[in-house]
Scaffold this motif. Structure first.
Motif, PDB file in Angstrom:
ATOM      1  N   GLY A 240       0.819  -1.214   0.000  1.00 27.18           N
ATOM      2  CA  GLY A 240       0.000   0.000   0.000  1.00 27.18           C
ATOM      3  C   GLY A 240       0.849   1.259   0.000  1.00 27.18           C
ATOM      4  N   LEU A 241       1.955   1.226   0.722  1.00 27.05           N
ATOM      5  CA  LEU A 241       2.846   2.384   0.777  1.00 27.05           C
ATOM      6  C   LEU A 241       3.519   2.636  -0.575  1.00 27.05           C
ATOM      7  N   ILE A 242       3.893   1.575  -1.275  1.00 30.00           N
ATOM      8  CA  ILE A 242       4.499   1.744  -2.608  1.00 30.00           C
ATOM      9  C   ILE A 242       3.489   2.388  -3.555  1.00 30.00           C
ATOM     10  N   LYS A 243       2.233   1.980  -3.482  1.00 30.14           N
ATOM     11  CA  LYS A 243       1.205   2.597  -4.340  1.00 30.14           C
ATOM     12  C   LYS A 243       1.097   4.091  -4.056  1.00 30.14           C
ATOM     13  N   LEU A 244       1.175   4.453  -2.791  1.00 38.55           N
ATOM     14  CA  LEU A 244       1.127   5.877  -2.432  1.00 38.55           C
ATOM     15  C   LEU A 244       2.369   6.622  -2.906  1.00 38.55           C
ATOM     16  N   MET A 245       3.524   5.968  -2.819  1.00 37.98           N
ATOM     17  CA  MET A 245       4.759   6.597  -3.307  1.00 37.98           C
ATOM     18  C   MET A 245       4.633   6.885  -4.803  1.00 37.98           C
ATOM     19  N   GLU A 246       4.028   5.948  -5.525  1.00 41.94           N
ATOM     20  CA  GLU A 246       3.835   6.155  -6.956  1.00 41.94           C
ATOM     21  C   GLU A 246       2.832   7.281  -7.201  1.00 41.94           C
ATOM     22  N   ALA A 247       1.711   7.267  -6.491  1.00 46.01           N
ATOM     23  CA  ALA A 247       0.680   8.297  -6.655  1.00 46.01           C
ATOM     24  C   ALA A 247       1.218   9.686  -6.329  1.00 46.01           C
ATOM     25  N   ASP A 248       2.091   9.770  -5.327  1.00 47.52           N
ATOM     26  CA  ASP A 248       2.653  11.056  -4.900  1.00 47.52           C
ATOM     27  C   ASP A 248       3.939  11.410  -5.652  1.00 47.52           C
ATOM     28  N   ASP A 249       4.338  10.573  -6.614  1.00 48.25           N
ATOM     29  CA  ASP A 249       5.548  10.787  -7.413  1.00 48.25           C
ATOM     30  C   ASP A 249       6.752  11.064  -6.509  1.00 48.25           C
ATOM     31  N   LEU A 250       6.952  10.178  -5.560  1.00 48.00           N
ATOM     32  CA  LEU A 250       7.921  10.395  -4.488  1.00 48.00           C
ATOM     33  C   LEU A 250       9.326   9.880  -4.786  1.00 48.00           C
ATOM     34  N   LEU A 251       9.436   8.862  -5.632  1.00 50.01           N
ATOM     35  CA  LEU A 251      10.731   8.202  -5.829  1.00 50.01           C
ATOM     36  C   LEU A 251      11.450   8.688  -7.084  1.00 50.01           C
ATOM     37  N   THR A 252      12.771   8.649  -7.015  1.00 49.57           N
ATOM     38  CA  THR A 252      13.600   8.970  -8.178  1.00 49.57           C
ATOM     39  C   THR A 252      13.625   7.769  -9.120  1.00 49.57           C
ATOM     40  N   ASP A 253      14.126   7.981 -10.328  1.00 48.24           N
ATOM     41  CA  ASP A 253      14.254   6.871 -11.275  1.00 48.24           C
ATOM     42  C   ASP A 253      15.152   5.766 -10.709  1.00 48.24           C
ATOM     43  N   GLU A 254      16.231   6.152 -10.056  1.00 43.99           N
ATOM     44  CA  GLU A 254      17.139   5.155  -9.487  1.00 43.99           C
ATOM     45  C   GLU A 254      16.449   4.368  -8.368  1.00 43.99           C
ATOM     46  N   GLU A 255      15.668   5.043  -7.543  1.00 39.38           N
ATOM     47  CA  GLU A 255      14.935   4.348  -6.477  1.00 39.38           C
ATOM     48  C   GLU A 255      13.925   3.371  -7.063  1.00 39.38           C
ATOM     49  N   TRP A 256      13.241   3.768  -8.130  1.00 44.57           N
ATOM     50  CA  TRP A 256      12.310   2.851  -8.792  1.00 44.57           C
ATOM     51  C   TRP A 256      13.058   1.650  -9.354  1.00 44.57           C
ATOM     52  N   TYR A 257      14.245   1.888  -9.883  1.00 43.15           N
ATOM     53  CA  TYR A 257      15.053   0.798 -10.433  1.00 43.15           C
ATOM     54  C   TYR A 257      15.328  -0.268  -9.361  1.00 43.15           C
ATOM     55  N   PHE A 258      15.732   0.168  -8.169  1.00 42.92           N
ATOM     56  CA  PHE A 258      16.033  -0.800  -7.110  1.00 42.92           C
ATOM     57  C   PHE A 258      14.765  -1.449  -6.555  1.00 42.92           C
ATOM     58  N   TYR A 259      13.675  -0.701  -6.508  1.00 43.27           N
ATOM     59  CA  TYR A 259      12.389  -1.289  -6.121  1.00 43.27           C
ATOM     60  C   TYR A 259      12.054  -2.436  -7.085  1.00 43.27           C
ATOM     61  N   LYS A 260      12.167  -2.162  -8.381  1.00 41.50           N
ATOM     62  CA  LYS A 260      11.816  -3.161  -9.392  1.00 41.50           C
ATOM     63  C   LYS A 260      12.758  -4.365  -9.356  1.00 41.50           C
ATOM     64  N   ARG A 261      14.024  -4.126  -9.023  1.00 41.73           N
ATOM     65  CA  ARG A 261      14.955  -5.257  -8.871  1.00 41.73           C
ATOM     66  C   ARG A 261      14.474  -6.209  -7.788  1.00 41.73           C
ATOM     67  N   GLY A 262      14.001  -5.649  -6.697  1.00 38.96           N
ATOM     68  CA  GLY A 262      13.469  -6.494  -5.625  1.00 38.96           C
ATOM     69  C   GLY A 262      12.157  -7.144  -5.997  1.00 38.96           C
ATOM     70  N   ARG A 263      11.270  -6.376  -6.589  1.00 41.44           N
ATOM     71  CA  ARG A 263       9.951  -6.900  -6.969  1.00 41.44           C
ATOM     72  C   ARG A 263      10.075  -8.037  -7.970  1.00 41.44           C
ATOM     73  N   ASN A 264      10.991  -7.911  -8.906  1.00 41.62           N
ATOM     74  CA  ASN A 264      11.111  -8.893  -9.987  1.00 41.62           C
ATOM     75  C   ASN A 264      12.068 -10.046  -9.682  1.00 41.62           C
ATOM     76  N   ALA A 265      12.734  -9.987  -8.555  1.00 41.38           N
ATOM     77  CA  ALA A 265      13.722 -11.013  -8.215  1.00 41.38           C
ATOM     78  C   ALA A 265      13.045 -12.363  -7.984  1.00 41.38           C
ATOM     79  N   LYS A 266      13.743 -13.408  -8.373  1.00 40.29           N
ATOM     80  CA  LYS A 266      13.248 -14.771  -8.170  1.00 40.29           C
ATOM     81  C   LYS A 266      13.405 -15.125  -6.692  1.00 40.29           C
TER      82      LYS A 266
END
Length: 141
Positions: free
Chosen positions: A60-86
């Protein structure tokens, strides 16, 4: 080890390793916040902490971070690395999607910790606390 080597090392870690650390440092931050707020009974602490550190809360907090445009491109990159990791573990009491999103949330905090971005870590963690306290967090299914 010099700073450049440390930077390279955290960039080489997989998303699960980043999430492993992120889970721990974010939870310690939240536990300290709750104790600073005057909570001292273990049951009370655990119940309150869940509002911040559960997979559902983190998604829920990540959805809010996206809605509030809170993260940098680099922060999104590391978020996605974790989300997509096996991951070889499975979700407990939540959907696989929510679990993966929360793993991304934890990887983001692991990245911030390992990269020495303590001020940004605290800024985002405090932001998360405010969102939970304001009742803005929709707990994912």
């Amino acid at each position: 080890m010099d700073e450049a080597t440390q930077q390279q090392d955290f960039r080489q870690l997989n998303g699960i390793a980043l999430a492993y650390l992120g889970d721990a440092v974010y939870e310690v931050f939240i536990r300290r916040h709750l104790i600073d707020e005057g909570l001292t009974r273990p049951n009370q602490l655990q119940h309150k902490a869940t509002r911040y550190v559960s997979a559902k809360a983190q998604a829920g907090l990540i959805k809010l971070m996206e809605a509030d445009d809170l993260l940098t491109d680099e922060e999104w990159y590391f978020y996605k690395r974790g989300r997509n990791a096996k991951s070889y573990t499975h979700a407990k009491n939540t959907s696989v999607v929510t679990y993966r999103v929360s793993t991304g949330f934890e990887a983001l905090f692991g990245y911030l910790s390992l990269s020495g971005q303590d001020e940004r870590f605290q800024e985002l963690a405090q932001w998360c606390i405010k969102q939970v306290q304001a009742g803005r967090v929709e707990y994912a299914k």
